[in-house]
Scaffold this active site. Structure first.
Site, PDB file in Angstrom:
ATOM      1  N   HIS A 159       0.810  -1.218   0.000  1.00 51.90           N
ATOM      2  CA  HIS A 159       0.000   0.000   0.000  1.00 51.90           C
ATOM      3  C   HIS A 159       0.844   1.270   0.000  1.00 51.90           C
ATOM      4  O   HIS A 159       0.339   2.362  -0.254  1.00 51.90           O
ATOM      5  CB  HIS A 159      -0.995  -0.005   1.172  1.00 51.90           C
ATOM      6  CG  HIS A 159      -0.428   0.357   2.505  1.00 51.90           C
ATOM      7  ND1 HIS A 159      -0.084  -0.583   3.457  1.00 51.90           N
ATOM      8  CD2 HIS A 159      -0.147   1.557   3.069  1.00 51.90           C
ATOM      9  CE1 HIS A 159       0.374   0.029   4.529  1.00 51.90           C
ATOM     10  NE2 HIS A 159       0.343   1.330   4.321  1.00 51.90           N
ATOM     11  N   ASP A 189       0.126  -7.577   1.623  1.00 55.94           N
ATOM     12  CA  ASP A 189       0.514  -6.165   1.659  1.00 55.94           C
ATOM     13  C   ASP A 189       2.029  -5.998   1.639  1.00 55.94           C
ATOM     14  O   ASP A 189       2.581  -5.164   2.359  1.00 55.94           O
ATOM     15  CB  ASP A 189      -0.085  -5.460   2.879  1.00 55.94           C
ATOM     16  CG  ASP A 189      -0.075  -3.942   2.712  1.00 55.94           C
ATOM     17  OD1 ASP A 189       0.014  -3.476   1.567  1.00 55.94           O
ATOM     18  OD2 ASP A 189      -0.134  -3.228   3.737  1.00 55.94           O
ATOM     19  N   GLY A 259       3.713   6.587   8.217  1.00 54.07           N
ATOM     20  CA  GLY A 259       5.056   6.687   7.664  1.00 54.07           C
ATOM     21  C   GLY A 259       5.933   5.518   8.055  1.00 54.07           C
ATOM     22  O   GLY A 259       6.950   5.259   7.410  1.00 54.07           O
ATOM     23  N   SER A 261       4.880   2.504   7.840  1.00 57.92           N
ATOM     24  CA  SER A 261       4.451   1.375   7.008  1.00 57.92           C
ATOM     25  C   SER A 261       5.593   0.870   6.133  1.00 57.92           C
ATOM     26  O   SER A 261       6.239   1.642   5.430  1.00 57.92           O
ATOM     27  CB  SER A 261       3.281   1.788   6.114  1.00 57.92           C
ATOM     28  OG  SER A 261       2.100   1.896   6.851  1.00 57.92           O
TER      29      SER A 261
END
Length: 526
Positions: A159, A189, A259, A261
């Protein structure tokens, strides 16, 4: 309480109603003194036992009754921090973690994103309170990642880079380096990038052993665009279901914010034990509950992304549910286990086999099934186009049924199948051109529209030449090297024909929202 009493001589005297409390108090004081003395002796004794006394060691750690604990994380941070990068994405709308100046709680995820269901309820709650989630700007978004090989392969979240037209990475305050998206896996993901600039980069590896609840973890990343930030915590839980299919996640309490992630969670020897993916937060900030993709799952996915750019999973084509205690009794089972089939997808692999609604799958290839998520996980781990031996319970008897597994489709395709519609044709990845393709005619028919000629572009790889020359998802390729095309196979044939004629580029005639145009893409990169 006091009361009068007569002694033997008939005189009155005053006595306590009972002397027992006073005797107990004296005994308690004596016991306390003895206990304190015993505790002192025990402490002196333990001080001489190796590994029991709390003491500073020569390497800076602290010895406790349970072994060594770090007095500082600085050495580990020095070892791993150079391998962690900040990721900057242009052209991304809602996929990455957005501009840090925009205070919204959750990303605006597409309907078929694996974390969409997890966030949906919280979005609904906030909108009900008049706090609608703003959409991040398209100009720039930020995330985190880490290098896993010296030649510049970078792991991050899908993502973070989803929908990006340009991806850059940076080390602290150093220059930004462009990176290609090698492959993505929306179901877990995860995404794999490759830094374009040749060089030898500091890399870290995945942990070989699974972490335990209570183990220390360090999260390193780029929260709110600040870059190189380190937070510490512990593994709070394992096996968390966050609504992203059959896969389990780690729960950690190290501070993870927007941030972070795609950033790593390290153990105390500098190995990656998880990839920070999501947070539980009604407010959008850290509340001590973050979720990370476990290292063992990440290794499997990244290996496939590096090899083929995508992950191929087996697909059974059934709807399933857990077997409860009451169901187990009704089915004649000694304990609740397995997965009960509630619906069979039309034209799916199970529909072509002998499975029936009401069957309970209790084993796959000889391995017992604990629940519905266990079945989904075991099937997904098997390659498509292989036979799976399913042991099912039907009418109180166990029967083995062999099913030829299909290729796990996207969420949109599954929804179409469940509604009795034709499935979206399987796309074909052409990594050479940076495109994924599907027949335009079949897609138009599925949507009830007029038949269309050509081949639909379903995905354009970020930072590819195709993206640089303006090709976008939804464009239709009408001709390749002067020949009309109707299927992805026709495009492959056209490219191969151009190569055989010694062409270094292939000419495509493309229909877009702005009209028709010709685009030349390089096919000989030597």
């Amino acid at each position: 309480m006091v009361r009068p009493a007569a002694d033997a001589g008939g005189r009155l005297s005053i006595h306590a109603a009972s002397s027992a409390p006073f005797r107990r108090a004296r005994r308690a004081r004596a016991w306390l003194v003895a206990s304190l003395a015993g505790a002192t002796a025990l402490a002196v004794s333990l001080a001489h036992l190796p590994g029991q006394a709390v003491a500073q060691t020569t390497d800076g750690s602290v010895m406790t009754a349970f072994g060594a604990a770090p007095s500082s994380f600085a050495d580990v941070v020095d070892k791993v921090k150079g391998s962690v990068v900040s990721i900057y994405v242009a052209g991304n709308r809602g996929g990455a973690d957005g501009n840090p100046e925009i205070p919204f709680a959750f990303p605006d995820l597409p309907n078929d994103h694996p974390l969409n269901e997890f966030f949906k309820q919280f979005k609904r709650d906030k909108e009900g309170q008049g706090q609608a989630t703003p959409t991040p700007p398209s100009a720039l978004a930020q995330g985190s990642g880490f290098i896993i090989s010296a030649d510049g392969y970078v792991v991050t979240n899908n993502h973070v880079v989803d929908g990006a037209s340009k991806v850059e990475v940076s080390f602290d305050e150093n220059e930004r380096l462009e990176a290609d998206v090698i492959g993505t896996d929306p179901r877990t993901d995860l995404a794999l990038l490759k830094i374009k600039k040749p060089g030898s980069y500091p890399a870290v590896g995945f942990a070989e052993k699974p972490v335990r609840v209570g183990d220390w973890v360090l999260a390193v990343g780029n929260p709110f665009g600040l870059g190189g930030t380190v937070t510490a915590g512990i593994v709070s839980a394992r096996g968390r279901d966050i609504g992203s299919g059959p896969y389990d996640y780690l729960q950690i309490d190290a501070a993870v914010n927007r941030g972070n992630s795609g950033g790593p969670a390290f153990n105390l020897v500098g190995e990656v034990v998880g990839i920070n993916t999501a947070i539980f937060s009604p407010s959008g900030g850290n509340v001590g509950i973050a979720f990370a993709v476990p290292a063992d799952l990440a290794k499997q996915v990244i290996e496939q992304l590096k090899t083929s750019g995508s992950v191929r999973r087996g697909w059974l084509g059934v709807h399933i549910q857990n077997v409860t205690d009451d169901m187990a009794k009704a089915l004649g089972m000694s304990e609740p286990a397995g997965a009960l089939i509630t619906k069979i997808t039309e034209d799916g692999p199970a529909a072509k086999g002998k499975l029936e609604v009401g069957d309970t799958v209790v084993a796959v290839n000889g391995e017992k099934i604990g629940n519905s998520r266990d079945l989904a996980r075991k099937i997904a781990d098997l390659p498509p186009d292989t036979n799976a031996a399913l042991m099912v319970l039907r009418d109180g008897k166990e029967t083995e049924i062999s099913v030829l597994l299909g290729l796990f489709p996207g969420s949109t395709q599954i929804a179409s199948l469940d509604e009795g519609k034709a499935a979206t044709p399987e796309t074909k990845d052409m990594a050479e051109l940076g495109l994924s393709l599907a027949p335009a005619s079949a897609l138009a028919a599925q949507k009830g529209g007029e038949p269309q000629e050509g081949v639909l572009i379903t995905r354009v790889e970020a930072s590819s030449e195709a993206a640089e020359k303006g090709l976008v998802t939804g464009d239709i390729i009408l001709e390749v090297a002067g020949e009309k095309v109707a299927t992805p196979g026709d495009v492959v044939t056209g490219v191969d024909g151009a190569k055989s004629r010694g062409r270094k580029a292939v000419l495509l005639r493309v229909k877009s929202a702005d009209g028709e145009k010709f685009v030349a893409l390089t096919i000989d990169k030597s």
